[in-house]
Scaffold this motif. Sequence first.
Motif, PDB file in Angstrom:
ATOM      1  N   VAL A  16       3.065 -49.708  14.860  1.00 26.76           N
ATOM      2  CA  VAL A  16       3.294 -50.357  13.449  1.00 26.76           C
ATOM      3  C   VAL A  16       4.639 -50.167  12.876  1.00 26.76           C
ATOM      4  O   VAL A  16       5.033 -51.032  12.280  1.00 26.76           O
ATOM      5  CB  VAL A  16       2.120 -49.610  12.354  1.00 26.76           C
ATOM      6  CG1 VAL A  16       2.360 -50.235  11.163  1.00 26.76           C
ATOM      7  CG2 VAL A  16       0.768 -50.120  13.106  1.00 26.76           C
ATOM      8  N   LEU A  17       5.065 -48.945  13.007  1.00 23.11           N
ATOM      9  CA  LEU A  17       6.323 -48.675  12.560  1.00 23.11           C
ATOM     10  C   LEU A  17       7.593 -49.740  12.950  1.00 23.11           C
ATOM     11  O   LEU A  17       8.252 -50.411  12.333  1.00 23.11           O
ATOM     12  CB  LEU A  17       6.940 -47.383  12.948  1.00 23.11           C
ATOM     13  CG  LEU A  17       8.189 -46.671  12.043  1.00 23.11           C
ATOM     14  CD1 LEU A  17       7.875 -46.685  10.643  1.00 23.11           C
ATOM     15  CD2 LEU A  17       8.297 -45.281  12.667  1.00 23.11           C
ATOM     16  N   PRO A  18       7.607 -49.868  14.291  1.00 22.49           N
ATOM     17  CA  PRO A  18       8.865 -50.766  14.597  1.00 22.49           C
ATOM     18  C   PRO A  18       8.536 -52.444  14.249  1.00 22.49           C
ATOM     19  O   PRO A  18       9.402 -53.067  13.731  1.00 22.49           O
ATOM     20  CB  PRO A  18       8.916 -50.811  16.248  1.00 22.49           C
ATOM     21  CG  PRO A  18       7.611 -50.061  16.454  1.00 22.49           C
ATOM     22  CD  PRO A  18       7.164 -49.366  15.519  1.00 22.49           C
ATOM     23  N   CYS A  19       7.317 -52.681  14.214  1.00 19.12           N
ATOM     24  CA  CYS A  19       6.763 -53.886  13.819  1.00 19.12           C
ATOM     25  C   CYS A  19       7.134 -54.160  12.193  1.00 19.12           C
ATOM     26  O   CYS A  19       7.940 -55.174  11.870  1.00 19.12           O
ATOM     27  CB  CYS A  19       5.181 -54.053  13.901  1.00 19.12           C
ATOM     28  SG  CYS A  19       4.695 -54.763  15.139  1.00 19.12           S
ATOM     29  N   LEU A  20       7.039 -53.136  11.239  1.00 23.85           N
ATOM     30  CA  LEU A  20       7.209 -53.212   9.979  1.00 23.85           C
ATOM     31  C   LEU A  20       8.774 -53.198   9.621  1.00 23.85           C
ATOM     32  O   LEU A  20       9.075 -54.100   8.891  1.00 23.85           O
ATOM     33  CB  LEU A  20       6.629 -52.033   9.075  1.00 23.85           C
ATOM     34  CG  LEU A  20       5.162 -52.260   9.083  1.00 23.85           C
ATOM     35  CD1 LEU A  20       4.693 -50.887   8.329  1.00 23.85           C
ATOM     36  CD2 LEU A  20       4.819 -53.537   8.113  1.00 23.85           C
TER      37      LEU A  20
END
Lengths: 282, 414
Positions: free
Chosen positions: B383-387
């Motif tokens: 989720v972190l890299p996506c966001l």
Amino acid sequence: LCEVGWVARVSAFLLVLTLASSAAAAPAVRFLISGNAGMGTKEEAEPFVQRFAGFVAGKLKWSADHYEVRYATTMAETRKELETWKPGFAALSLDLWLQLKKVAPMTPLLQAQVNGKATTRYRLVVKKADGVTLESLKGSVLNVVGMEDPQFLQRVVFRNRISLPADMKIQATPRPLRALRAIAQGKGGAILLDDAQFDSLKELPFFTDLLVVYESPELPLLGLACVPANVPDGSHQAFADAMVSMCKEPEGKGICEMANIESFVPASMALLDEVAGWYDGK
Amino acid sequence: MSIMPRDSEAVKYQRAMAKGSDFQPEFLVATATTPDEARTLAEQLRALDTVARVDSVSDLIPDRQAEKMERLGKLSAILGGISLPPQADPVASEGWITAFEAVMEWLEDGQDKAFTVGHKDVVGRLETLYGRFEKLVSRIQGDPAAVQRLNDLQNAWFKVAHDWSQRMDAWWQLSPVVATSLPEGLMERFRGEDGALAVYMFPKDSIYDMDFLDRFLSQVYPLAPEAIGFPSTHQVFSRMVLEGFKRASALAVLAVLLLLFIEFRSVKWTLIAFLPLLFGGAWMFGILRLMGQSLNYTNVIALPLVIGMAVDYGVYLAHRLMEHRSDDPWSTIRRFGGPVALAALTTLAGISALVMGIHQGVATLGEALVIGIVSCLLAAVLVLPCLLGFAGVKTGDRLVAPRGDNPKDAGVAA
């Protein structure tokens, strides 16, 4: 003059009071139940009579002092009550109505219905034997339950096939089963039974020992009659309606079941007039 | 119950008892000063839809005693004088026949009445009875042994009747039952040392269902404000534990946020480091709910533990992302996600043993920890890299490098 006026006023007041009290104590509706058909003694019939009267009174919203009910066990008692007590309504059998309609002119209101019909047929039952016929029974005893009027038996039940009491000795029996047991054992003459009694007879082991030698025409099962002279205008219909509702409502159904009555239906005057004609020899 | 050892006999039978009877091992007790007060309270409690059963000393004391004593008095006036001998004088065959013929006469009378109005069922039944008496009479006439048997039967009846008449004599001496007249063994359960009378009330459902427990106690307290027992302490203590851990978790979150801010000196990077914990924590609650688990005494401990352990993944990756902020976040994650995952897996290897525990409390703690750590790890690496990619964080010029920012210093907490 002043004193006369005072006396007149008091007299007028007393007169009004008397009239008012006599109006307040209006004659109670009198209802006679004749147990000629076998409801037992007065004491035995009392619970039935009270429940019956209580239901009708409750239905018509009558207070306890607005109606009176009496129970007569025999034809003689019924006649006496009709002559002296003058009831407005009477629950009585066909033979009593025919016998007493001249004593107190009565208008049939309702017929009782048993096993789906408001009529019954009388059967003359004897010991089974070869060649026994109505005519061959001449000289023997005719046991009857309740109805002992020879005129009714001869003209209405037997349609003049026999002459009574000349041909048979009429004997009213309060113990029909004892009479039946005697007949089945060959010790008695004959017994006259209505439809319901004949149905009950089929439950007894000696039924096969018996024979029906005569069947009457269908005769109306009278339930209620009123004496118009003793009934306030219009109240006879309300009374009849209350009786009709008795066999339909849960609290009244038990009363009808005690008397083995399915329902009450309006009286068929055509049939009753025809039967009255037979009785009167017309 | 949900934290007790799985498949233990005690738990199994406790569940069976709760399901198959009005009894529960957990109940409340209220007190009354008089039996009448206890009766009134018991009746009021029985009317509650959360109460399965109420036991009170008043159950041992018959109600409407005055009325019953009055009736007994009337009955005594009628039956009190009856005294039957234990044995009857023998009756000769003529005597029996006379007696039976009287019964037959009576039957015939009833049968005649039924016959006259056409009650054929009654006629048939009475005929059967009449026939039996007829047979009995003919048997007596021809068999002297039958008369003897009848006399024996009569004696047996007289014996029973005599016993009953004696038993009834004891009835006429009865006096009203009062609490003080009850046996001590019975009263022990109901009477306290100060004379107070206990009224026991058993809940209809499990008190470990907190919604039911709240409803149960909210119905009972208005009637018996001083009722005590495990359900009332359970309500207080379980709330205290759960609320305490929830408060501790909230404080832990605040402390973590503060430390992150001190470390990163940036709201943005503080939030980036906190994001995996935020997402992972939300997933953990969702998954636990889907598994039908609620927070209990033991698994609530998982909350502060997960916060403490799983925040590390966000801290480590945030540092790496900040160092390589000109790069695509995915390439940074591909390079540095492995050590983070390894750290999480070693942690899981330690705590997954708890899941196998027979004690359901320990097992649910293990499950909550595993779910929490796995959720936070996935949130960190996916989720972190996506966001960040979506928000274009890699071009953030206003970022300030934290003090002593050195990739070598940024260890991975296990």
